[in-house]
Write an enzyme that holds these catalytic residues in place. Sequence first.
Site, PDB file in Angstrom:
ATOM      1  N   ASP A 125       0.744  -1.122   0.574  1.00 45.40           N
ATOM      2  CA  ASP A 125      -0.278  -0.009   0.369  1.00 45.40           C
ATOM      3  C   ASP A 125       0.621   1.249  -0.239  1.00 45.40           C
ATOM      4  O   ASP A 125       2.138   0.569   0.269  1.00 45.40           O
ATOM      5  CB  ASP A 125      -1.228  -0.292   1.242  1.00 45.40           C
ATOM      6  CG  ASP A 125      -1.776   1.077   1.338  1.00 45.40           C
ATOM      7  OD1 ASP A 125      -2.435   1.339   0.062  1.00 45.40           O
ATOM      8  OD2 ASP A 125      -2.509   0.879   2.283  1.00 45.40           O
TER       9      ASP A 125
ATOM     10  N   GLU B  26       2.891   5.358  -3.639  1.00 47.37           N
ATOM     11  CA  GLU B  26       2.707   6.170  -4.680  1.00 47.37           C
ATOM     12  C   GLU B  26       4.258   6.960  -5.377  1.00 47.37           C
ATOM     13  O   GLU B  26       4.510   7.446  -6.301  1.00 47.37           O
ATOM     14  CB  GLU B  26       1.560   7.096  -4.483  1.00 47.37           C
ATOM     15  CG  GLU B  26       0.368   6.551  -5.169  1.00 47.37           C
ATOM     16  CD  GLU B  26       0.082   5.618  -3.198  1.00 47.37           C
ATOM     17  OE1 GLU B  26       0.573   5.585  -2.583  1.00 47.37           O
ATOM     18  OE2 GLU B  26      -1.199   4.766  -4.042  1.00 47.37           O
TER      19      GLU B  26
ATOM     20  N   ASP C 247      -9.205   4.507  -2.040  1.00 45.39           N
ATOM     21  CA  ASP C 247     -10.456   4.970  -0.987  1.00 45.39           C
ATOM     22  C   ASP C 247     -11.374   4.772  -1.501  1.00 45.39           C
ATOM     23  O   ASP C 247     -11.372   6.180  -1.254  1.00 45.39           O
ATOM     24  CB  ASP C 247      -9.615   5.012   0.289  1.00 45.39           C
ATOM     25  CG  ASP C 247      -7.927   4.708   0.683  1.00 45.39           C
ATOM     26  OD1 ASP C 247      -8.262   3.812   0.640  1.00 45.39           O
ATOM     27  OD2 ASP C 247      -6.976   5.522   1.232  1.00 45.39           O
TER      28      ASP C 247
HETATM   29  C1  NOJ Z   1      -5.013   3.368   2.870  1.00 47.51           C
HETATM   30  C2  NOJ Z   1      -5.269   2.280   1.506  1.00 47.51           C
HETATM   31  O1  NOJ Z   1      -6.007   2.656   0.356  1.00 47.51           O
HETATM   32  C3  NOJ Z   1      -6.120   1.171   2.325  1.00 47.51           C
HETATM   33  O2  NOJ Z   1      -7.098   0.214   2.069  1.00 47.51           O
HETATM   34  C4  NOJ Z   1      -5.505   1.036   4.009  1.00 47.51           C
HETATM   35  O3  NOJ Z   1      -6.919   0.502   4.955  1.00 47.51           O
HETATM   36  C5  NOJ Z   1      -4.906   2.177   5.122  1.00 47.51           C
HETATM   37  N1  NOJ Z   1      -4.114   2.912   3.643  1.00 47.51           N
HETATM   38  C6  NOJ Z   1      -4.540   1.500   5.704  1.00 47.51           C
HETATM   39  O4  NOJ Z   1      -3.295   0.564   5.635  1.00 47.51           O
END
Ligand code: NOJ
Length: 984
Positions: free
Chosen positions: A563, A566, A640
């Site tokens: 995660d 970027e 998200d």
């Molecule tokens: C951002 C991610 O997009 C999300 O899916 C994740 O739960 C959070 N970071 C925490 O790790």
Amino acid sequence: MAGAGASQLSPRWMPFLSLLAVLCFLATQGLAVKENDFKKCSQSGFCKRNRAYADNAIALGPSWQAPYKISSELASFKDGQFQATILKTIDEQGTTVRLPLTISFLKSGTARVTVDEQRRQEKDIELRHNSQIRKERYNEAEKWAIVGGLEVDTEAKVSHQSETGIKILYGPNLAFEADIKYEPYSIEFKRGGATHIKLNDRGLMNLEHWRPKIEKPTPEKKEGEEGQEENKDETPEPDPTEDESTWWEESFGGNTDTKPRGPESVALDITFFGYEHVYGIPGHTGPLSLKETRGGEGNYAEPYRLYNSDVFEYILDSPMTLYGAIPIIQAQRKDSTVGVFWLNGAETWIDITKAKETKNPLALGGTDNINTRTHWISETGQMDVFVFLGPTPHDITKNYAELTGTTAMPQEFSIAYHQCRWNYVSDDDVKEVDRKMDRYNIPYDVIWLDLEYTDDRRYFTWDSNMFKDPISMGKQLDNHGRKLVTLIDPHIKNVGGYQIADELKSKGLAVKNKDGKDFDGWCWPGSSHWIDAFNPAAVKWWSSLFNYDRFKGTMENTFIWNDMNEPSVFNGPEVTMPKDNIHYGNWEHRDLHNINGMTFHGATYQGLLSRKKGELRRPFVLTRSYFAGSQRFGAMWTGDNQASWEHLGAAFPMIISHGVSGFPFSGADVGGFFGNPEPELLTRWYQAGAFYPFFRAHAHIDSRRREPFLLTEPYRSIVTSALRLRYSLLPAWYTEFYHANQDGSPILRPLFWTHPSEEAGFGIDDQFFVGSTGLLVKPVVEKDKATADIYIPDDEVYYDYFTYKRLPTAKGKRLAVEAPLEAIPLLLRGGHIVPRRDTPRRSSQLMKYDDYTLVVAVGKDDKAEGELYADDGDSFDYEKGQYLHRVFKLEGSTLASTDAEGRNAKSLKEGEWLKRMRSVFVDKVVIVGAPPAWSSKTEAQVESEGKKFSVPLEYHQAGGGKTGFAILKRVGVRIGADWTADFS
Ligand code: NOJ
């Protein structure tokens, strides 16, 4: 640098700093997307300059003189390559800058156009204010993105040549032509004598050449004072017509980007003649068929942006950047598809306009053709464009896959259902969820651990209070055939005594700031460093961290989630790294920002490949950030999203867009990440998710628990049915992943892809076919909606998937399908055979040796055909022939199964999996659309492996009278053997 200073503070400050980090995060991650936290084109110097350049050229019309020309003496064609130098005139005295041009005609029929800038002189380099960084334009995007397809076609040949240009024939049967004009420089790509794509059509090419920085006198130092004399010769007067306000430094949101190399953008306009629809350049929200971006009703006013970013609560229907970047566009018109791939890893903007006119006399059709004009603008790097002339969508996907690779053959479990939330708080919690899924008979394959399983956000560690015994947790999951995925992010907590951080620093493997020190920024753990996965030594080290004896608590059924790659930097410009950070090879972050996430994902993939000596299993790694080529390493998801109907609706166009752009293993958070979905929304989302290639439910830490067993009836049963539908169709999904792995084919196929002759389908992105299975789906994505209007693209027959009833369809018409909450609008197109496994089980692993059902949908010509690809779903033995690949054909009254590749089973030494598959059978065959004449039949004659026997046949009316369906039960033929069933 705040971060660098912070790392030297005494430990007693650390709690306050962590709090500050959280506050910082909250500040950047307010309640809704802060559109203003991200640049508009006018706030990004190079985008603004290039848009202004375009406006100026367009305003001048025919009197615009593009300053790029090829000098004919410097041009040559040899062995499939055209080489020349483009001369860029940079002032009124006619001074030129030399830009080497190479056009390579590749064996695949793809043409590659590369423009560089002639290497700058050493003495110029000394004039820069940071001599550490590289002097060339960034030329390593290829190294990360391209894995093949670059063989040059030596058959390509010159068809015409003069002082003013050259024409080169190339491609299959020399059917393609590149018509290169020298002055002004442009290239027309033709097929069948017509121009389909033209580079530099409007003369907007702009390659900002290197120039020395002209130091402005500081207020204290007046002209003529000390220090001014030495540079006098090398520093020309600034051109007053050029706006240099953003050349050497640029500020945004309180961050200043020092630009040691000055302005370096690369831009080009590319026109698609006669093409109204263009698709691609994910990730963005908005429709699959891309919108215009220069304003006007229903259009965007901003270009599509590709600058991988952690965009919190992203908005819908927007050209704003998201987490990943795939710079490929394909254009569609009736019976023709073409495309371009803009290989550049820097921040990129793409303007799109459509015009109803045809300036080019060679373009097809009359004057009312729509031309789509695109304008590509990247901050740095070479110009590197691949041109695809199709003519089918499949050709484009294949050509692109030859270059960037195909979808990794997935772990079979990874295409089943994943249960995730931020966070399952303890090993007991995980075990309890696992037990409850079983108690309620809800199938799932994977449970995920987000951030909080770690010890204070130190990756490769466990919170020892909450996860006391990860191995016992892993074992319980394994006993049920299930897996665990844990999160590992690229930021490494900058704290003493954390071994990973100590090693990262001592080995010098972190990304550096502009001063050459380890870059320090804020992310989940507070002050952090970032692994520089561009560095081969860093990849080697990172890979070793996943060894079972290093990442204690993990076992064979643990897989990984990357995660924030970027990379997300909470206190960085636009929530990412400063562009003047420095990576391995002395490249600036600005050069390779969009590739960064892929290198990290690739490094993790390597890690899973080498966890234990001798263990050769397919990795599964989910990534949030990606670039062209990321499909080789695993799956992506759309980040998200929100628990809203609008986000549910937005997901399919996004997933489809990734699929047709070479990255089909994609999905969206089922249920929506932020917020709490009402039961109807969650239920509809599961029904939709059952058709996401990557099918995972996920939820934010503040959201209420929403595992499917928590739903009340009837929702729980409906969700369970959707999950069971996915599980029963796993053999078909896996076969489609096999195709994606073979040639890059998308898995969710929009109508433009499956029916490129049917213009009415080109704008449709809320229904799709699942691969070549003939399953046509339109999940309900609107509240209180109980019908679906499915567009029927052809005159084939269609059946309801669930009732087997033949439907009253007509080509070009919409079919209204009843879709109460418990129903998924799912049709079966005649002419296909779909493999299934119908025994409900708790996980895909437990279905591994189950018998198959074949659903045969009789086509309008009384025929049907389908496929099954199967292997052990875990190892690389399939590369050594350890797989089954069957083709099933119904012709007349005979259904036959043969090896799809004509292989002789006897010549293959069977490994363990193939041996076990010897006792896996075709249990049931359902013949949907069986003619009424069959109603009197009671058996079919089956022949296999030298035996003949009869199998009972049941005929059923399917409603509607005309056709019914026949079922052969307990067919008893081995799935891997040749067999026939005769219904005559
Ligand atoms: C951002 C991610 O997009 C999300 O899916 C994740 O739960 C959070 N970071 C925490 O790790």
